[in-house]
Design an enzyme around this catalytic site. Structure first.
Site, short mmCIF file in Angstrom:
data_model
loop_
_atom_site.label_atom_id
_atom_site.label_comp_id
_atom_site.label_asym_id
_atom_site.label_seq_id
_atom_site.Cartn_x
_atom_site.Cartn_y
_atom_site.Cartn_z
N TYR A 104 -20.49 19.29 45.45
CA TYR A 104 -19.50 19.34 44.36
C TYR A 104 -18.51 18.19 44.49
O TYR A 104 -18.32 17.42 43.56
CB TYR A 104 -18.78 20.69 44.43
N GLY B 257 -20.20 14.78 44.25
CA GLY B 257 -20.73 14.65 42.88
C GLY B 257 -19.62 14.28 41.91
O GLY B 257 -19.77 13.37 41.08
P1 NAD Z 1 -17.75 27.39 34.58
O1 NAD Z 1 -18.78 27.54 35.63
O2 NAD Z 1 -17.22 28.63 33.91
O3 NAD Z 1 -18.24 26.41 33.44
C1 NAD Z 1 -19.16 25.37 33.65
C2 NAD Z 1 -20.11 25.34 32.48
O4 NAD Z 1 -21.05 24.27 32.68
C3 NAD Z 1 -20.93 26.62 32.34
O5 NAD Z 1 -20.92 27.06 31.00
C4 NAD Z 1 -22.34 26.20 32.78
O6 NAD Z 1 -23.35 26.97 32.19
C5 NAD Z 1 -22.36 24.74 32.36
N1 NAD Z 1 -23.34 23.94 33.12
C6 NAD Z 1 -23.53 23.89 34.46
N2 NAD Z 1 -24.53 23.05 34.76
C7 NAD Z 1 -24.97 22.52 33.57
C8 NAD Z 1 -25.98 21.59 33.22
N3 NAD Z 1 -26.75 21.00 34.13
N4 NAD Z 1 -26.15 21.31 31.90
C9 NAD Z 1 -25.38 21.90 30.95
N5 NAD Z 1 -24.41 22.79 31.22
C10 NAD Z 1 -24.21 23.09 32.52
O7 NAD Z 1 -16.55 26.57 35.24
P2 NAD Z 1 -15.10 26.21 34.69
O8 NAD Z 1 -14.12 26.78 35.63
O9 NAD Z 1 -14.99 26.47 33.25
O10 NAD Z 1 -15.10 24.64 34.93
C11 NAD Z 1 -15.34 23.72 33.88
C12 NAD Z 1 -15.20 22.30 34.41
O11 NAD Z 1 -13.89 22.10 34.93
C13 NAD Z 1 -16.18 21.99 35.54
O12 NAD Z 1 -16.63 20.66 35.39
C14 NAD Z 1 -15.32 22.11 36.77
O13 NAD Z 1 -15.80 21.30 37.82
C15 NAD Z 1 -13.97 21.64 36.26
N6 NAD Z 1 -12.87 22.20 37.07
C16 NAD Z 1 -12.57 23.53 37.02
C17 NAD Z 1 -11.55 24.03 37.82
C18 NAD Z 1 -11.16 25.48 37.79
O14 NAD Z 1 -10.29 25.88 38.56
N7 NAD Z 1 -11.72 26.32 36.95
C19 NAD Z 1 -10.85 23.17 38.67
C20 NAD Z 1 -11.23 21.83 38.72
C21 NAD Z 1 -12.23 21.34 37.90
#
Ligand code: NAD
Ligand code: UDP
Ligand code: UDP
Length: 315
Positions: free
Chosen positions: A139, A142
Site C-alpha cells: 500500500y 504503491g
Molecule cells: P474503500 O476500500 O471503501 O474504497 C476503495 C474503492 O476502490 C472500492 O470501491 C473498491 O472496490 C475500489 N477498487 C479497489 N481496487 C480497484 C481496482 N483495481 N479497480 C477498480 N476499483 C477498485 O476505501 P476508502 O476509504 O473509500 O478509500 C478511498 C481512497 O482514499 C483510496 O485510494 C485510499 O487509499 C484513499 N485513502 C483513504 C483513507 C481513509 O482513511 N479512508 C486515508 C488515506 C487515503
C-alpha cells in the site's frame, strides 16, 4: 471517479452530483459495494461502470478523481500484489486517460507515504519513514510510486495534477468488517463484544470526518493549474487509540471491556497532519469534531447491524 463505490468515493459522488456535475463511477467492487451507490441508480447524471483500473479505460470526461484502491490494512494485505498493481497500473492508466483528454486529475494519496513518521506532525515536505519490504509496503510504496507517476506525467507531459494526502477518515458507509479502527470499535461497542486494542493503545491517529475530507478534495480539484499538491487533508486533533476506544464506549453506553492484541508489524506509532498548507491554499480546515462525527457513525452502524441481523434471520 475511480473507486466511487467505496466509502469516501460514494460521498464524493453525492457531493459532485449535488453541485450539478455528471459522474461516471468506475469500480471493480473489490471493497466497495453497490449498496453505497444504490440511491443513485436512476439519477440522470450518474453512470456506473464495473471496471478494474489495472486495465485501460476509454471514456470522455472533463476531470478525473482517482480513488480506486483498498484502504484498510486487512483489505490491502489480502492480495498485496493486486494492491500495488491497483495503485501503480491504475495511476498509469488514469494518467494516460488524463493526458489524452487534456484534463486535470486528482489522486487520493495517503498519510501512509510518511510511514512510521520520525517528524511530528507531518508536513508535506517530510519524505517519510517507510519499510519497503514489510506487510504494509504494498500500500505505502504503491501510493508513493503513484505520486511519482503523477509528478512525472506533470513534468514530462504537462498533465494537470492534484495530489491529496488523506489522513484517517471515518464516517457512514465504512465497511462494517474492514478491520479499520473506527468501524471495529463501533461495531464491537454496539454488539457488546470486547474492544480490541492492538498493542497498549498508546499509538496515535487523527480522525477526520468524511464530509470534511470530501470538502477538502473538491477544493483542491478546483484550484488553478499552478497547484499540484501534495496537500495534507486531515484533522489535526490527535488521539491515542485508547482514548478513541473510551470515547466510543462512552458514546454508545456499551458495557464492552478492552482486550489487547499484538500490535501489527510496522504500525505507525504516531500520526497527525500539519494542515497549514491546506488552510493557506484551500482555505480549508476540518469543521466536524470527533464526538459529532462519531455520533453520525454510530447511528449508521446501529442501523446497518440491525439490517445485517435481519438478513441473517431470514437466511
Ligand atoms: P474503500 O476500500 O471503501 O474504497 C476503495 C474503492 O476502490 C472500492 O470501491 C473498491 O472496490 C475500489 N477498487 C479497489 N481496487 C480497484 C481496482 N483495481 N479497480 C477498480 N476499483 C477498485 O476505501 P476508502 O476509504 O473509500 O478509500 C478511498 C481512497 O482514499 C483510496 O485510494 C485510499 O487509499 C484513499 N485513502 C483513504 C483513507 C481513509 O482513511 N479512508 C486515508 C488515506 C487515503
Ligand atoms: N490509457 C487509457 N485510456 C486512455 C488513454 C490511455 O486507459 O484514454 C492507458 C493506456 O492504455 C496506457 C496508459 O494509459 O497503458 C498510459 O498511457 P500513455 O499514453 O501515457 O502511455 P503509452 O500508451 O504511450 O504507453
Ligand atoms: N487498531 C486497534 N484495534 C483495532 C483496529 C485497529 O487498536 O481493532 C489500531 C491499529 O493498530 C492502528 C490504529 O488503530 O494503530 C489505526 O488502525 P487502522 O487500521 O484504522 O488504520 P491505519 O493503521 O492505517 O492508520
Amino acid at each position: 471517479m475511480t473507486g466511487g463505490a467505496g466509502f469516501i468515493g460514494s460521498h464524493l459522488i453525492d457531493r459532485l452530483l449535488a453541485h450539478g456535475h455528471d459522474v461516471t463511477c468506475a469500480d471493480n467492487l473489490f471493497t466497495g459495494s453497490r449498496r453505497n451507490i444504490e440511491h443513485l441508480q436512476g439519477h440522470a447524471g450518474f453512470t456506473f461502470l464495473q471496471h478494474d483500473v489495472t486495465t485501460p479505460l476509454f471514456v470522455e470526461v472533463d476531470e478525473i478523481y482517482n480513488l480506486a484502491c483498498p484502504a484498510s490494512p486487512v483489505h490491502y494485505q489480502h492480495d498485496p500484489v493486486m494492491t500495488i498493481k491497483t495503485s501503480v497500473l491504475g495511476a498509469i492508466n488514469m494518467l494516460g486517460l488524463a493526458k489524452r483528454l487534456g484534463c486535470k486529475i486528482f489522486q487520493a494519496s495517503t498519510s501512509e507515504v510518511y510511514g512510521d513518521p520520525a517528524v511530528h506532525p507531518q508536513p508535506e515536505g517530510y519524505w517519510g519513514n517507510v519499510n519497503p519490504i514489510g506487510p504494509r509496503s504494498c500500500y505505502d510504496e504503491g501510493k508513493r510510486c503513484a505520486e511519482t507517476l503523477f509528478f512525472d506525467y506533470h513534468r514530462e507531459h504537462g498533465v494537470a495534477i492534484k495530489v491529496a494526502r488523506i489522513f484517517n477518515t471515518y464516517g457512514p458507509r465504512m465497511h462494517h468488517a474492514d478491520g479499520r479502527v473506527v468501524s471495529n470499535f463501533v461495531v464491537q461497542a454496539l454488539s457488546g463484544a470486547p474492544i480490541t486494542l492492538y498493542g497498549d493503545g498508546s499509538q496515535t491517529r487523527s480522525f477526520c470526518y468524511v464530509d470534511d475530507t470530501v470538502e477538502g478534495c473538491i477544493r483542491l480539484m478546483e484550484t488553478g493549474p499552478m497547484v499540484t499538491g501534495p496537500v495534507n487533508l486531515g484533522n489535526p486533533v490527535e488521539f491515542t487509540i485508547r482514548d478513541l476506544a473510551q470515547q466510543i464506549v462512552d458514546l454508545t453506553g456499551s458495557r464492552s471491556g478492552f482486550i489487547h492484541r499484538d500490535l501489527p508489524q510496522d504500525d505507525p506509532k504516531q500520526r497527525r497532519p500539519d494542515t497549514a498548507l491546506a488552510e493557506r491554499l484551500l482555505g480549508w480546515s476540518p469543521r466536524v469534531a470527533l464526538d459529532e462525527g462519531l455520533a453520525q457513525t454510530v447511528a449508521y452502524f446501529s442501523a446497518r447491524l440491525s439490517e445485517l441481523k435481519g438478513l441473517s434471520a431470514t437466511g
